[in-house]
Design a protein around this motif. Structure first.
Motif, PDB file in Angstrom:
ATOM      1  N   SER A   1       6.557  25.331   5.951  1.00 12.28           N
ATOM      2  CA  SER A   1       7.277  24.627   7.010  1.00 12.28           C
ATOM      3  C   SER A   1       6.745  24.949   8.398  1.00 12.28           C
ATOM      4  O   SER A   1       7.014  24.206   9.345  1.00 12.28           O
ATOM      5  CB  SER A   1       8.771  24.946   6.928  1.00 12.28           C
ATOM      6  OG  SER A   1       8.999  26.328   7.040  1.00 12.28           O
TER       7      SER A   1
ATOM      8  N   ARG B   1       3.557  22.689   8.315  1.00 11.67           N
ATOM      9  CA  ARG B   1       3.890  21.342   7.832  1.00 11.67           C
ATOM     10  C   ARG B   1       2.848  20.861   6.820  1.00 11.67           C
ATOM     11  O   ARG B   1       2.349  19.739   6.879  1.00 11.67           O
ATOM     12  CB  ARG B   1       4.014  20.364   8.995  1.00 11.67           C
ATOM     13  CG  ARG B   1       5.227  20.576   9.892  1.00 11.67           C
ATOM     14  CD  ARG B   1       6.538  20.257   9.183  1.00 11.67           C
ATOM     15  NE  ARG B   1       6.567  18.917   8.623  1.00 11.67           N
ATOM     16  CZ  ARG B   1       6.919  17.832   9.318  1.00 11.67           C
ATOM     17  NH1 ARG B   1       7.305  17.950  10.574  1.00 11.67           N
ATOM     18  NH2 ARG B   1       6.919  16.638   8.741  1.00 11.67           N
TER      19      ARG B   1
ATOM     20  N   GLU C   1       1.122  18.390   9.060  1.00 12.35           N
ATOM     21  CA  GLU C   1       2.034  17.310   9.450  1.00 12.35           C
ATOM     22  C   GLU C   1       2.205  16.279   8.347  1.00 12.35           C
ATOM     23  O   GLU C   1       2.354  15.078   8.605  1.00 12.35           O
ATOM     24  CB  GLU C   1       1.557  16.641  10.750  1.00 12.35           C
ATOM     25  CG  GLU C   1       1.425  17.578  11.932  1.00 12.35           C
ATOM     26  CD  GLU C   1       2.749  18.259  12.293  1.00 12.35           C
ATOM     27  OE1 GLU C   1       3.786  17.583  12.265  1.00 12.35           O
ATOM     28  OE2 GLU C   1       2.716  19.470  12.602  1.00 12.35           O
TER      29      GLU C   1
ATOM     30  N   HIS D   1       8.860  19.075   5.978  1.00 13.05           N
ATOM     31  CA  HIS D   1       9.817  19.593   6.955  1.00 13.05           C
ATOM     32  C   HIS D   1      10.670  20.663   6.289  1.00 13.05           C
ATOM     33  O   HIS D   1      10.824  20.700   5.070  1.00 13.05           O
ATOM     34  CB  HIS D   1      10.692  18.453   7.478  1.00 13.05           C
ATOM     35  CG  HIS D   1      11.629  18.841   8.574  1.00 13.05           C
ATOM     36  ND1 HIS D   1      12.897  19.313   8.331  1.00 13.05           N
ATOM     37  CD2 HIS D   1      11.484  18.834   9.922  1.00 13.05           C
ATOM     38  CE1 HIS D   1      13.496  19.588   9.480  1.00 13.05           C
ATOM     39  NE2 HIS D   1      12.658  19.298  10.454  1.00 13.05           N
TER      40      HIS D   1
END
Length: 388
Positions: free
Chosen positions: A160, A163, A188, A193
């Motif tokens: 997290s 990402r 990302e 998340h």
């Protein structure tokens, strides 16, 4: 489906229906054992903790000794509020991490926090030594699966902080306690998340390799799973969900996906098909809207008919009373699956005062050859013993 395929499929159904131990849904019965009514964990794991040959239960800061389920401390207990907070034990798994012959506990903390393993003290008194596996575990349904085929379970989750979707390889040498990080996606990426919902580890394209699935699509596993940047295939696989699985539910030769809503109402299967250009297409079909907050699932053959059934239930007070259906009975259920061009699922209630947490154990823990169900959540810790 053409005539030849349809006939082959019907023949397979007839053979499966002749399984000697197969039972109808009404014949599948469970005996409830309440180990605790305290909120201690939303994860649960099983294993022979004390080396006596019996399968014990681990949930958060405790383990429960079979056969009478005496409670013992793994760590210093904490008090958790059902309607005002969460625990530090969202998912639990069991394995002999350091290969010393004793089962250890793996504990996944609150999303975005760390994963730990608690070292079994080999029947010596005192709390278990704690080791950090990884600091920032995201996605709310980390999977405990063997990614590299070495016979030892690894962890698939999101990093997290970066990402990224990653997998953490379990130590393979005796005495080694280092978990190695391998990236699956770039940074990302979707599904990474802290509070992302929905994660599966199953074959999607039928090549025999298990892929990583999220509700936005799936990463195709390469021949070498340590290779970074797995190919991502976009797909609409429904709403926020819990654990995801694949199976050819409609018998047309490709693999479909099943999922259940983590915080709202809904259980679905997502049909895979192929368009004229050979590209995969996906169509979502509703299985049931009867229960909400199905934040843990298991795909397992409960009635021994050769077809996988779907075990799930309500995660009691998942969002502290703010989710739709939060005041409903916390049920534990299974959906009896019947395959076919129009597959069907029959809902069977197991219990209405327990529900699920964030992971479910569905395996034979009593040694009688029948699969039992073990859960831990804000209602307590429970075993549902399959009985004849």
């Amino acid at each position: 489906m053409n005539t030849k395929t349809n006939l082959l499929f019907l023949a397979a159904l007839m053979l499966a229906g002749c399984t000697s131990n197969a039972q109808t849904g009404a014949d599948v019965k469970f005996k409830k054992h309440t180990l605790s009514t305290e909120f201690i964990s939303e994860g649960v794991a099983v294993g022979d903790v004390n080396g006596d040959g019996l399968i014990d239960i681990m949930a958060g800061a405790y383990w429960f000794e079979a056969p009478h389920w005496e409670m013992h401390e793994i760590a210093e207990p904490q008090t958790f509020s059902v309607d005002k907070g969460y625990s530090n034990s969202m998912l639990n798994f069991a394995m002999d991490v350091n290969q010393d012959g004793w089962i250890d506990q793996i504990r996944i903390d609150f999303p975005g926090k760390a994963a730990y393993w608690h070292e079994n003290p080999k029947n010596e008194p005192g709390h278990w030594k704690v080791h950090t596996i990884f600091e920032t575990v995201g996605n709310e349904s980390p999977r405990f699966v063997d990614v590299d085929g070495d016979g030892r379970e690894d962890i698939v989750c999101a990093d997290s902080k970066e990402r990224q979707m990653i997998w953490l390889r379990a130590p393979s040498k005796k005495g080694d306690i280092t978990w190695e990080r391998f990236p699956i996606s770039g940074k990302e990426a979707p599904g990474t998340h802290i509070f992302s919902h929905g994660l599966g580890y199953d074959d999607v394209n039928g090549d025999g390799r298990k892929d990583v699935i999220i509700k936005e699509g799936w990463w195709e596993a390469p021949a070498d799973p340590t290779q970074p940047d797995w190919t991502f295939h976009e797909a609409n696989l429904g709403e926020d969900c819990s654990q995801m699985f694949t199976y050819d539910f409609d018998g047309d030769g490709d693999l479909d996906v099943i999922s259940a809503s983590a915080h709202r109402f809904g259980v679905w299967w997502h049909e895979q098909d192929t368009d004229a250009d050979g590209n995969a297409t996906w169509t979502t079909h509703e299985i049931s809207m009867a229960l909400s907050q199905t934040h843990a699932t298991s795909l397992v053959d409960l009635n021994d008919d050769g077809h996988p059934d779907f075990v799930t239930g309500m995660r009691y007070f998942a969002h502290l009373g703010k989710d739709p259906g939060e005041q409903n009975d916390p049920v534990l259920v299974w959906f009896e699956f019947q395959p076919g061009p129009e597959p069907s699922w029959t809902l069977h209630e197991i219990d209405n005062d327990s529900g699920v947490g964030l992971n479910i154990v569905t395996e034979d823990i009593t040694g009688d050859g029948l699969k039992d169900i073990v859960i831990a959540n804000k209602k307590g810790v429970f075993i549902f013993e399959r009985v004849k």
